[in-house]
Write a protein that holds these residues in place. Sequence first.
Motif, short mmCIF file in Angstrom:
data_model
loop_
_atom_site.label_atom_id
_atom_site.label_comp_id
_atom_site.label_asym_id
_atom_site.label_seq_id
_atom_site.Cartn_x
_atom_site.Cartn_y
_atom_site.Cartn_z
N LEU A 20 0.82 -1.31 -0.02
CA LEU A 20 -0.02 -0.06 -0.08
C LEU A 20 0.84 1.53 -0.15
O LEU A 20 0.39 2.14 -0.59
N GLU A 21 1.95 1.34 0.79
CA GLU A 21 2.97 2.26 0.75
C GLU A 21 3.39 2.68 -0.76
O GLU A 21 3.60 3.63 -1.00
N SER A 22 3.55 1.71 -1.39
CA SER A 22 4.05 1.64 -2.70
C SER A 22 3.28 2.25 -3.55
O SER A 22 3.50 2.75 -4.63
N LEU A 23 2.10 1.71 -3.46
CA LEU A 23 0.81 2.24 -4.20
C LEU A 23 0.80 3.46 -4.18
O LEU A 23 0.43 4.22 -5.12
N TYR A 24 0.66 4.12 -2.87
CA TYR A 24 0.68 5.43 -2.65
C TYR A 24 1.60 6.43 -3.55
O TYR A 24 1.66 7.25 -4.03
N ALA A 25 3.06 5.91 -3.26
CA ALA A 25 4.22 6.36 -3.84
C ALA A 25 4.06 6.43 -5.38
O ALA A 25 4.48 7.48 -5.96
N ALA A 26 3.37 5.50 -5.97
CA ALA A 26 3.10 5.39 -7.37
C ALA A 26 2.11 6.26 -8.07
O ALA A 26 1.95 6.49 -9.02
N ALA A 27 1.12 6.61 -7.22
CA ALA A 27 0.00 7.24 -7.50
C ALA A 27 0.46 8.74 -8.53
O ALA A 27 1.09 9.55 -7.66
N PRO A 28 -0.10 9.02 -9.47
CA PRO A 28 0.50 10.18 -10.21
C PRO A 28 0.27 11.76 -9.31
O PRO A 28 1.05 12.52 -9.43
N ILE A 29 -0.88 11.52 -8.82
CA ILE A 29 -1.33 12.92 -8.00
C ILE A 29 -0.23 13.09 -6.83
O ILE A 29 0.16 14.39 -6.64
N ASN A 30 0.61 12.22 -6.37
CA ASN A 30 1.48 12.29 -5.42
C ASN A 30 2.77 12.84 -5.96
O ASN A 30 3.55 13.34 -5.10
N ARG A 31 2.84 13.24 -7.28
CA ARG A 31 3.99 13.74 -7.80
C ARG A 31 3.90 15.23 -7.36
O ARG A 31 4.80 16.01 -7.41
N LEU A 32 2.94 15.68 -7.06
CA LEU A 32 2.49 17.15 -6.78
C LEU A 32 2.85 17.58 -5.55
O LEU A 32 2.73 18.75 -4.88
N PHE A 33 3.08 16.59 -4.68
CA PHE A 33 3.28 16.55 -3.08
C PHE A 33 4.72 15.81 -2.74
O PHE A 33 5.01 15.01 -3.10
N ASP A 34 5.22 16.72 -1.58
CA ASP A 34 6.33 16.15 -1.08
C ASP A 34 5.70 15.38 0.07
O ASP A 34 5.46 15.96 1.15
N SER A 35 5.58 14.00 0.03
CA SER A 35 4.68 13.35 1.03
C SER A 35 5.19 11.86 1.09
O SER A 35 5.88 11.21 -0.05
N ARG A 36 5.03 10.94 2.28
CA ARG A 36 5.37 9.72 2.11
C ARG A 36 4.41 8.96 3.36
O ARG A 36 3.96 9.54 4.52
N LEU A 37 3.87 7.96 2.84
CA LEU A 37 2.72 7.20 3.33
C LEU A 37 3.66 6.10 4.50
O LEU A 37 4.27 5.83 3.88
#
Length: 157
Positions: A20-37
């Motif tokens: 799930l953490e990997s899925l979060y990191a791979a989501a295109p929307i998360n390229r817009l945010f400096d974030s980590r699950l």
Amino acid sequence: MTPPDAPVAGEAETAHFRALESLYAAAPINRLFDSRLEIPGPGIARIHFTLDERHFHAAGAVHGTSYFKMLDDAAFYACNSLVSDRFLLTTAFNLLLTRPLRSGPVVAEGRWISGKRRVYVGDARLVDAEGEEAARGTGTFMRSQIPLSGLPGYRAA
């Protein structure tokens, strides 16, 4: 609250959390945010964000869209940590914005509240660098027909 009987346990549970953490990191929307699950256990998720002026509205504070994203993601992943076969979908989300956020680190803390089969309820809160709560939200999430195993980014360790 006691989480529902988890369909995963032990090493499989940990592998699901990492996937799930990997899925979060791979989501295109998360390229817009400096974030980590981070999913430390069943029914719990934390998302570490760094916000800056790109997230501001015209009055110089973080826009509500960022609040929504952080709260929704944290509550969503807390709930999806309990479901190992299907992707959940947000069906409703309520926000309470209590303080303006500025540039800097923020943690979205999500937790599962209820639901065991088809619909899950989760809540989340945003905590700023000073430890102050800036917002809170509650959402409902429904099991979809989308298998997690078929999503790009969902990779079990």
